[in-house]
Scaffold this motif. Structure first.
Motif: not given
Ligand SMILES: Cc1cc2nc3c(=O)[nH]c(=O)nc-3n(C[C@H](O)[C@H](O)[C@H](O)COP(=O)(O)O)c2cc1C
Length: 319
Positions: A33-34, A36, A58, A83, A87, A137, A139, A177, A205, A228, A255, A257, A277-278
């Protein structure tokens, strides 16, 4: 007779778990995911070696953004983070230059972008057309940055404008997204589909806050952030279920996973692919092969040859 472990291996190797989207082809449906990890060539190689099907970069904007000051991330009980990084990114020109310089691209890369107007989205896509990125993608769902992200992504008219502008400039597939912080995520997904989106990524998130009882103040410098990790999984699964019922284009689930079971749950809810992601933060890059191996074993145990046989099964109540 073939020994059972041999049989399992041969069945496993037959299972087709690839994901194809209008020229965007992934060997398996599990993407990073983006936001991370960073975007250096070395990291792309490490993510590919770990077994991911593709990598989302990112999010970037036209101008560089510094992001918020620390603390920008806090861990929460139950498996997750809140978090508000803000951006932060080096801006379009630096990112495009880095992408043009990519010598090796072992897996497809997805550029993630955000902006506040349709023109900005169009400008970013046009510029990235001269780079080897495979997909875009949009955002439209960051919950903690004003005037971009969710402020665009909660208005179907704005979503439609942005997606049309990006599609006009793009020769590669466009993913949109969406946010879980919407009353009706399916409505926004439908607006994106009508405007030409190739797939929906659900979700970003969940708006959240953590307060330190000693200081009496929110921990994050921006006060509000995005939740997240495992704790948001049921919310994300519900969004994927709703959205996949509404749109015909593929849905990419995201979300919470962490395990192969989580990924299969998203597939059953209607996702054609997933993003992690997380879990990469708390479990490391090994999650990718654990998840793909697990999906393959799950299919082999049921004699399934194509991942399409799992996708959306939870919608069929007579199963
Ligand atoms: C530290 C951090 C930075 C993130 N930065 C972005 C981002 O730049 N662009 C974006 O679309 N999502 C961003 N996300 C969201 C994740 O891509 C993802 O949609 C969200 O964390 C849910 O997935 P997860 O539960 O697997 O983390 C970020 C998440 C985290 C934790």
């Amino acid at each position: 007779m073939e020994p059972s472990h041999k049989k399992k291996e041969s069945e496993t190797s037959l299972a087709d778990i690839s994901f194809n989207l209008a020229g965007f082809k992934m060997r398996n449906p599990v993407m990073l995911a983006s936001g991370i990890l960073g975007v250096t060539p070395d990291i792309i190689k490490r993510v590919a070696d770990a077994g991911a099907g593709a990598m989302v970069m990112k999010s970037i904007s036209v101008e560089p953004r510094q992001g918020y000051r620390n603390p920008t991330i806090v861990e929460v009980e139950g498996g997750g983070y809140v978090n508000a990084v803000g951006l932060s990114n080096p801006g379009l020109d630096v990112f495009a230059e880095e992408m043009r310089g990519l010598k090796e691209k072992p897996i497809p890369v997805v550029a993630s972008l955000f902006g506040s107007t349709a023109e900005e989205f169009s400008h970013i896509v046009s510029t990235l057309e001269s780079t080897p990125v495979d997909c875009y993608e949009l955002n439209l769902s960051c919950p903690h940055v004003e005037k971009v992200g969710l402020e665009v992504g909660q208005d179907p008219v704005a979503v439609s404008k942005v997606v049309k502008a990006a599609k006009k400039a793009a020769s590669r597939p466009v993913l949109v997204k969406i946010s879980p912080n919407l009353t009706a995520p399916a409505e926004i997904a439908a607006a994106a589909e009508s405007a030409g989106a190739d797939a929906i990524t659900a979700v970003n998130t969940v708006r959240a806050m953590v307060i330190d009882v000693e200081t009496g103040q929110p921990i994050l410098s921006h006060r509000i952030g995005g939740l997240s990790g495992s704790v948001i999984k049921p919310i994300a699964v519900r969004c994927v279920y709703d959205v996949s019922q509404r749109v015909k284009i593929p849905v990419i689930g995201c979300g919470g996973i962490t395990t192969w079971k989580d990924a299969v749950e998203f597939l059953l809810a209607g996702a054609s692919a997933v993003q992690v992601g997380s879990a990469v933060g708390y479990r490391g890059l090994g999650v990718f092969s654990e998840i793909t191996d697990g999906i393959r074993s799950y299919m082999a145990q049921r004699g399934l040859k194509n991942i399409g046989e799992i996708i959306g099964r939870a919608h069929n109540s007579s199963d």
